[in-house]
Design a protein around this motif. Structure first.
Motif, mmCIF file in Angstrom:
data_model
loop_
_atom_site.group_PDB
_atom_site.id
_atom_site.type_symbol
_atom_site.label_atom_id
_atom_site.label_comp_id
_atom_site.label_asym_id
_atom_site.label_seq_id
_atom_site.Cartn_x
_atom_site.Cartn_y
_atom_site.Cartn_z
ATOM 1 N N VAL A 74 -3.448 30.007 46.486
ATOM 2 C CA VAL A 74 -3.572 28.976 46.618
ATOM 3 C C VAL A 74 -4.446 27.630 45.676
ATOM 4 N N SER A 75 -5.030 28.300 44.873
ATOM 5 C CA SER A 75 -5.504 27.813 43.753
ATOM 6 C C SER A 75 -4.131 27.195 43.120
ATOM 7 N N SER A 76 -2.944 27.757 42.526
ATOM 8 C CA SER A 76 -2.356 26.945 41.668
ATOM 9 C C SER A 76 -1.747 25.590 42.717
ATOM 10 N N VAL A 77 -1.606 25.348 43.957
ATOM 11 C CA VAL A 77 -0.850 24.568 45.221
ATOM 12 C C VAL A 77 -2.471 23.605 44.700
ATOM 13 N N PHE A 78 -3.785 23.914 45.134
ATOM 14 C CA PHE A 78 -4.273 22.630 44.956
ATOM 15 C C PHE A 78 -4.587 22.326 43.893
ATOM 16 N N VAL A 79 -4.350 22.730 42.410
ATOM 17 C CA VAL A 79 -4.243 22.017 40.958
ATOM 18 C C VAL A 79 -2.367 21.293 41.200
ATOM 19 N N GLU A 80 -1.788 21.947 42.066
ATOM 20 C CA GLU A 80 -0.654 20.597 42.143
ATOM 21 C C GLU A 80 -1.215 19.663 42.812
ATOM 22 N N LEU A 81 -2.172 19.979 44.036
ATOM 23 C CA LEU A 81 -2.382 18.678 45.174
ATOM 24 C C LEU A 81 -3.079 17.837 43.890
ATOM 25 N N ASP A 82 -4.201 17.989 43.390
ATOM 26 C CA ASP A 82 -4.941 17.582 42.335
ATOM 27 C C ASP A 82 -3.942 16.306 41.764
ATOM 28 N N GLN A 83 -3.296 17.226 41.044
ATOM 29 C CA GLN A 83 -1.928 16.254 39.363
ATOM 30 C C GLN A 83 -1.704 15.604 40.572
ATOM 31 N N ALA A 84 -0.449 15.858 41.638
ATOM 32 C CA ALA A 84 -0.038 14.565 42.640
ATOM 33 C C ALA A 84 -0.202 13.653 42.672
ATOM 34 N N ALA A 85 -2.400 14.035 43.203
ATOM 35 C CA ALA A 85 -3.017 12.663 42.955
ATOM 36 C C ALA A 85 -3.533 12.275 42.185
ATOM 37 N N GLY A 86 -3.242 13.008 40.477
ATOM 38 C CA GLY A 86 -4.240 12.234 40.177
ATOM 39 C C GLY A 86 -5.633 11.976 40.175
ATOM 40 N N ASP A 87 -6.118 13.223 41.264
ATOM 41 C CA ASP A 87 -7.814 12.566 41.199
ATOM 42 C C ASP A 87 -8.160 14.320 42.231
ATOM 43 N N PRO A 88 -8.988 15.391 41.439
ATOM 44 C CA PRO A 88 -9.201 15.986 41.904
ATOM 45 C C PRO A 88 -10.565 16.107 43.058
ATOM 46 N N GLY A 89 -10.202 14.930 43.454
ATOM 47 C CA GLY A 89 -11.084 15.031 44.952
ATOM 48 C C GLY A 89 -9.847 15.449 45.932
ATOM 49 N N VAL A 90 -9.322 14.673 46.162
ATOM 50 C CA VAL A 90 -7.883 15.426 46.503
ATOM 51 C C VAL A 90 -8.017 16.121 47.784
ATOM 52 N N THR A 91 -8.528 17.566 46.878
ATOM 53 C CA THR A 91 -7.656 18.898 47.829
ATOM 54 C C THR A 91 -9.595 18.955 48.660
ATOM 55 N N GLU A 92 -10.715 18.077 48.010
ATOM 56 C CA GLU A 92 -11.280 18.568 49.061
ATOM 57 C C GLU A 92 -11.207 17.739 50.115
ATOM 58 N N ALA A 93 -10.670 16.364 50.219
ATOM 59 C CA ALA A 93 -10.892 15.444 51.592
ATOM 60 C C ALA A 93 -9.591 16.237 52.425
ATOM 61 N N LEU A 94 -8.824 17.100 51.646
ATOM 62 C CA LEU A 94 -7.491 17.169 52.408
ATOM 63 C C LEU A 94 -8.323 18.568 53.167
ATOM 64 N N LEU A 95 -8.827 19.308 52.829
ATOM 65 C CA LEU A 95 -9.996 20.224 53.662
ATOM 66 C C LEU A 95 -10.581 19.943 54.249
ATOM 67 N N GLY A 96 -11.375 18.833 54.078
ATOM 68 C CA GLY A 96 -12.558 18.434 54.922
ATOM 69 C C GLY A 96 -11.759 17.470 56.362
ATOM 70 N N ARG A 97 -10.537 17.209 56.414
ATOM 71 C CA ARG A 97 -10.074 16.321 56.607
ATOM 72 C C ARG A 97 -9.589 17.473 58.288
ATOM 73 N N TRP A 98 -8.889 18.677 57.248
ATOM 74 C CA TRP A 98 -8.099 19.417 58.230
ATOM 75 C C TRP A 98 -9.153 20.348 59.386
ATOM 76 N N LEU A 99 -10.841 21.074 58.675
ATOM 77 C CA LEU A 99 -11.945 21.687 58.966
ATOM 78 C C LEU A 99 -12.521 20.657 59.981
ATOM 79 N N ARG A 100 -12.133 19.096 59.842
ATOM 80 C CA ARG A 100 -12.852 18.370 61.374
ATOM 81 C C ARG A 100 -11.735 18.246 62.067
#
Length: 162
Positions: free
Chosen positions: A104-130
């Motif tokens: 899971v962590s490796s994918v979240f790092v890849e996602l943050d790198q693809a976005a250039g923003d470490p907040g993307v993972t948190e935003a994705l998780l928040g949208r998913w939970l809602r």
């Protein structure tokens, strides 16, 4: 019980990923998996070794086929793709299973790198939970495949490895 057909490992892993994404690791018994994927329990044990082995295969398949190909798209948009298994693994299994946590962590790092923003993972998780569908919808969907939503208390015991 009648003889069951031999199975395609990829189809079994894909079907298991769908069930784990609907109900979480602890919410799925080996009997549920047998009914859901339509193969004999001994075949599942013979190929995957355990419920955890099948779960890890399902999570890896989900990451490789459903998540990684779409990292850049999610990083650039407000679209929350159906990454239920990955996100459930993050909140449900990663705290207790170091191998799941590493995946899971490796994918979240890849996602943050693809976005250039470490907040993307948190935003994705928040949208998913809602946006997570309610339990009743899952209950109807799962029951349609002949796998009851209710489980034997023994099968759901915390820390029980199948």
């Amino acid at each position: 019980m009648g003889r069951r057909r031999s199975f395609d490992e990829g189809e079994v892993v894909e079907a298991a990923a769908e069930l784990f994404a609907r109900r979480t690791y602890d919410g799925v018994s080996i009997d549920d998996l047998v009914k859901w994927v339509g193969v004999h329990r001994n075949s599942l044990y013979g190929v995957f070794g355990s419920k955890r082995g099948l779960y890890l295969a399902a999570l890896r398949r989900h990451i490789d086929q459903d998540v990684r190909p779409h990292l850049a798209r999610v990083a650039r948009s407000e679209v929350a793709l159906t990454w239920d298994l990955l996100l459930l693994a993050a909140v449900d299994r990663a705290p207790d299973d170091s191998e799941v946590a590493e995946l899971v962590s490796s994918v979240f790092v890849e996602l943050d790198q693809a976005a250039g923003d470490p907040g993307v993972t948190e935003a994705l998780l928040g949208r998913w939970l809602r946006a997570r569908p309610d339990v009743e919808r899952h209950r109807e969907t799962v029951s349609d495949r002949g796998v009851p939503f209710e489980h034997d208390a023994l099968e759901m015991a915390p820390g029980k490895e199948i």
